[in-house]
Each structure stands twice: as C-alpha cells, then as structure tokens.
Scaffold this active site. Structure first.
Site, PDB file in Angstrom:
ATOM      1  N   HIS A  46       0.812   4.799   6.647  1.00 33.34           N
ATOM      2  CA  HIS A  46       0.645   5.440   5.335  1.00 33.34           C
ATOM      3  C   HIS A  46       0.867   6.944   5.457  1.00 33.34           C
ATOM      4  O   HIS A  46       1.148   7.445   6.536  1.00 33.34           O
ATOM      5  CB  HIS A  46      -0.761   5.138   4.802  1.00 33.34           C
ATOM      6  CG  HIS A  46      -0.991   3.673   4.630  1.00 33.34           C
ATOM      7  ND1 HIS A  46      -1.672   2.921   5.545  1.00 33.34           N
ATOM      8  CD2 HIS A  46      -0.564   2.830   3.673  1.00 33.34           C
ATOM      9  CE1 HIS A  46      -1.688   1.647   5.159  1.00 33.34           C
ATOM     10  NE2 HIS A  46      -1.001   1.561   4.020  1.00 33.34           N
ATOM     11  N   SER A  65       0.813  -1.223   0.000  1.00 33.20           N
ATOM     12  CA  SER A  65       0.000   0.000   0.000  1.00 33.20           C
ATOM     13  C   SER A  65       0.845   1.272   0.000  1.00 33.20           C
ATOM     14  O   SER A  65       0.331   2.350  -0.298  1.00 33.20           O
ATOM     15  CB  SER A  65      -0.950  -0.002   1.198  1.00 33.20           C
ATOM     16  OG  SER A  65      -0.222  -0.236   2.379  1.00 33.20           O
ATOM     17  N   ASP A 112      -3.644   5.174  11.986  1.00 30.91           N
ATOM     18  CA  ASP A 112      -2.711   4.841  10.913  1.00 30.91           C
ATOM     19  C   ASP A 112      -1.457   5.722  10.979  1.00 30.91           C
ATOM     20  O   ASP A 112      -1.483   6.886  10.590  1.00 30.91           O
ATOM     21  CB  ASP A 112      -3.433   5.016   9.563  1.00 30.91           C
ATOM     22  CG  ASP A 112      -2.562   4.601   8.376  1.00 30.91           C
ATOM     23  OD1 ASP A 112      -1.367   4.296   8.572  1.00 30.91           O
ATOM     24  OD2 ASP A 112      -3.090   4.595   7.236  1.00 30.91           O
TER      25      ASP A 112
END
Ligand SMILES: *[C@@H]1O[C@H](CO)[C@@H](O)[C@H](O)[C@H]1NC(C)=O
Ligand SMILES: *[C@@H]1O[C@H](CO)[C@@H](O)[C@H](O)[C@H]1NC(C)=O
Ligand SMILES: *[C@@H]1O[C@H](CO)[C@@H](O)[C@H](O)[C@H]1NC(C)=O
Ligand SMILES: *[C@@H]1O[C@H](CO)[C@@H](O)[C@H](O)[C@H]1NC(C)=O
Length: 342
Positions: free
Chosen positions: A321, A108, A318
């Site tokens: 990312h 990702s 998160d």
C-alpha cells in the site's frame, strides 16, 4: 542580444512568461505529451495537504500517526517530461464535479486512492460538511455543498467468488454479478491485481470455474487475463461510455523490501508482467477506457509504502500500500488532469 548576456533573473523571467503563455490556453500542453513519463522532483510546497487534518484515514495508510519519523517522502512532485501537470486545486475539482459521482472499484489499492482523494478534498475545505457511511462492500463519501460523491466498492477480483453449500470457494471467471451496482456512476476507476498472486492460506478460492470447465488452479497471469476479459466484455456491452467515463488504475507495484527507504530512485523492476496483461486487454476493447498508468512512476517510490508504519508494524511489513498523504495523491492529480482533457 543573446541570452548569455542577460542577467539570470531576466532569463528566468522570460522562461516564466513563456510558461505562463503556454498555460493560458489550457489543454495543449497536457494533450500532446505522455503525463506518465517523467521524474519525481523535490518540491517544498508538497505535500498537497496535511494528513493530520484528515480525520477518516484508515490506520493502515496513516503513516505519520503510526510514527513514521522521516518526512521527505511527502515532498516529491511528479514532473512529466516535456509537459506541465497542473497543480491540483481541490475547490476547482469539486466545482467541476458538481452533481457527479465517482466510484473506485477494486481491492485495497482502490481504497488507498479513495482515501487520498477524500482527504485532499476535505483538507481544502475543512468547514464543508461531509457524510460518510459504509454499507456492505461500498463506502460512500459525499459533500452536500458541492453535491459530489466519491465511493469505493471493494471487489478484489472484479469477477465473482461464490461459496458452495459444502464450503468450497469457487472463483467464477465468467461472472460479474456486482456490476449492476457500478453502472450509474459518472466516473469509474477499476483496479485488480494484488490478490491474484496469493497462494497457500491466503489464496481466496479452492476451485476455478471457467466456462464449462472446472480446475483447481492455473498460472495466475492466465486467470487474471480471463477475468479482465470478462470485465472488458461487460464494459463493451453494458456501459454507456458517453455518460460514464471509465478508467483502469494501472497495476500498483509492490516492493519486496521497502524498510528504511526514504527517497525515490530511478530504478524499476522492468515492465510489470501484470501491467502488460492489463494493457493488452485494454488495447482490444471497443469502448474507450483510459489507463491511469501509474505503474512505472510508482515503481520509483519504494519510499512511499507504509513499511513498518502501517497496520501491522514490524510484524507485518507493508510494501504494497501507499502512505496517505503520498504517492496515491499523485494518482489523483493525474486522474484529475485526464478528466480535464476529456
Ligand atoms: C505506461 O507508462 C510507461 C512509462 O512511462 C510506458 O513505458 C508505457 O508504455 C505506458 N503504457 C501505455 C499503455 O501507455
Ligand atoms: C483554486 O481554485 C479556486 C476556484 O477557482 C480559486 O479561487 C483559488 O484561488 C484556487 N487556489 C489556488 C491555491 O490556486
Ligand atoms: C445533485 O446532483 C444530482 C445528480 O446530478 C441531481 O439529480 C440533484 O438534483 C443534485 N442536487 C442538488 C441539491 O443540486
Ligand atoms: C463441493 O462441491 C463441489 C461442486 O459443487 C465439488 O466440486 C467439490 O468437490 C465439493 N467439495 C468437497 C470438499 O466435497
């Protein structure tokens, strides 16, 4: 007359002239210094685009839309020590890339960089038609006006995971069965790291197949190194690097806690163990592979993660990312600068 007797305006005009002169002759200033050593500096002209005009960002990266209230994290420009990083010009990038294709291959974090790039390019020319589609592991994005294609191929380990008839998932350290789909690109940007750390329920395999031996697990850096060596062997033997330029995205660092961070810092967690393994593998390769050395510069940016403004909100914070717009834009600015040097 020495400079101390000049008015400030004149001194800065002289510096500006010297700076312009240096830049007229293009490449020198980026070639003779390390683009990856430097600082984040506040720059009012940032971000490079308005992410709200990018209709195709996945929710997990779209921090502003997910309600992130602070905006200062968007305002930092990477400033290498002792050299000039050209400002990203999306139109120039597209024109130079005419007729070509670039593919990100990885997890990702590859998708993150791909979204940043496609948003930057779209925002600079929002009238230009684009097509996008996803087929299996691959997302295609292209601009017919420029005849350019930007793809992302999701393959978190690069090497294979296969499922036995009895449901056992086997990590095959010597096998790279997707590679045929990568070969025809003009530019490849690989990445793999994050998934190697998962244990327990998040671990993606039950068994490891390594040559003739099979085992349940091993230190993850060892597995990572073996997989990277399989990948390196493939590049060395199968990729025509006179036609295809190969990059590896340096390991993208996580931050254990990033909630409430709003500014870059100067602290890093020291050399990243995964990055050291990666650099070691790249150093032994025969073919030229360029490291997109984003690890250290990203370590300074705990503020750049989605935090509670990602996919999962407060339930799934998160710190892995990167918001789009944000830090991944700089990865692309650096990628573009390196492509210009080749
Ligand atoms: C990557 O960048 C960091 C920080 O500038 C530096 O310490 C490291 O040596 C670089 N790695 C390579 C392979 O150039
Ligand atoms: C970007 O490049 C194009 C094509 O060379 C040029 O026309 C345009 O003025 C540049 N934009 C900026 C902001 O420098
Ligand atoms: C687009 O680029 C491809 C690959 O270089 C080329 O084969 C094709 O003819 C180009 N198409 C147009 C419309 O220029
Ligand atoms: C499934 O098959 C593999 C070999 O194909 C074997 O090693 C493994 O033990 C089997 N697992 C179970 C749960 O039977």
């Amino acid at each position: 007359m020495d400079s101390s007797s000049l008015p400030v305006g004149a001194v800065s005009a002289i510096f500006f002239l010297l700076f312009m002169l240096n830049n007229v002759h293009g490449k020198l200033e980026t070639n003779d210094c390390d683009l990856f050593q430097g600082n984040w500096v506040y720059d009012d002209s940032y971000p490079l685009y308005d992410s709200s005009v990018c209709p195709f960002i996945e929710k997990q990266f779209d921090c502003l839309k997910n309600g992130r209230p602070d905006k200062e994290y968007l305002k930092y420009r990477w400033q290498p020590n002792g050299c000039f990083l050209p400002r990203f010009n999306a139109t120039e990038f597209q024109l130079k890339f005419k007729g070509k294709s670039l593919m990100f291959v990885g997890d990702s974090l590859s998708v993150d960089q791909w979204q940043s790039l496609t948003c930057m390019l779209h925002a600079a020319d929002p009238q230009a038609e684009y097509t996008s589609k996803r087929v299996g592991a691959t997302s295609f994005f292209s601009f017919p006006k420029y005849n350019t294609s930007y793809l992302v191929f999701r393959d978190v380990f690069l090497v294979d995971i296969i499922k036995e008839y009895n449901g056992t998932r086997v990590l095959e350290l010597d096998s790279l069965s997707s590679a045929a789909q990568w070969k025809e690109m003009d530019v490849l940007v690989f990445d793999s790291w994050h998934w190697w750390l998962h244990t327990g329920r998040k671990q993606a395999w039950d068994l490891v197949q390594d040559g003739k031996s099979t085992y349940k697990d091993a230190p993850r850096l060892t597995l990572y190194k073996k997989a990277l060596n399989t990948w390196a062997k493939w590049v060395d033997s199968e990729v025509d690097t006179t036609k295809t330029t190969v990059f590896f995205q340096g390991v993208s660092p996580d931050h254990g806690n990033c909630v409430g961070e709003t500014k870059p810092t100067r602290s890093t967690q020291g050399p990243h163990p995964g990055e050291l393994v990666l650099e070691n593998v790249l150093r032994r390769m025969k073919k030229p592979v360029h490291l997109l050395n984003v690890t250290t510069l990203s370590q300074y940016r705990a503020d750049g993660h989605p935090s509670v403004y990602g996919f999962g909100g407060h339930r799934n914070i998160d710190c892995t990312h990167w918001c789009v717009a944000g830090v991944a834009d700089t990865w692309n600015v650096l990628l573009s600068a390196l492509l210009d040097q080749l």
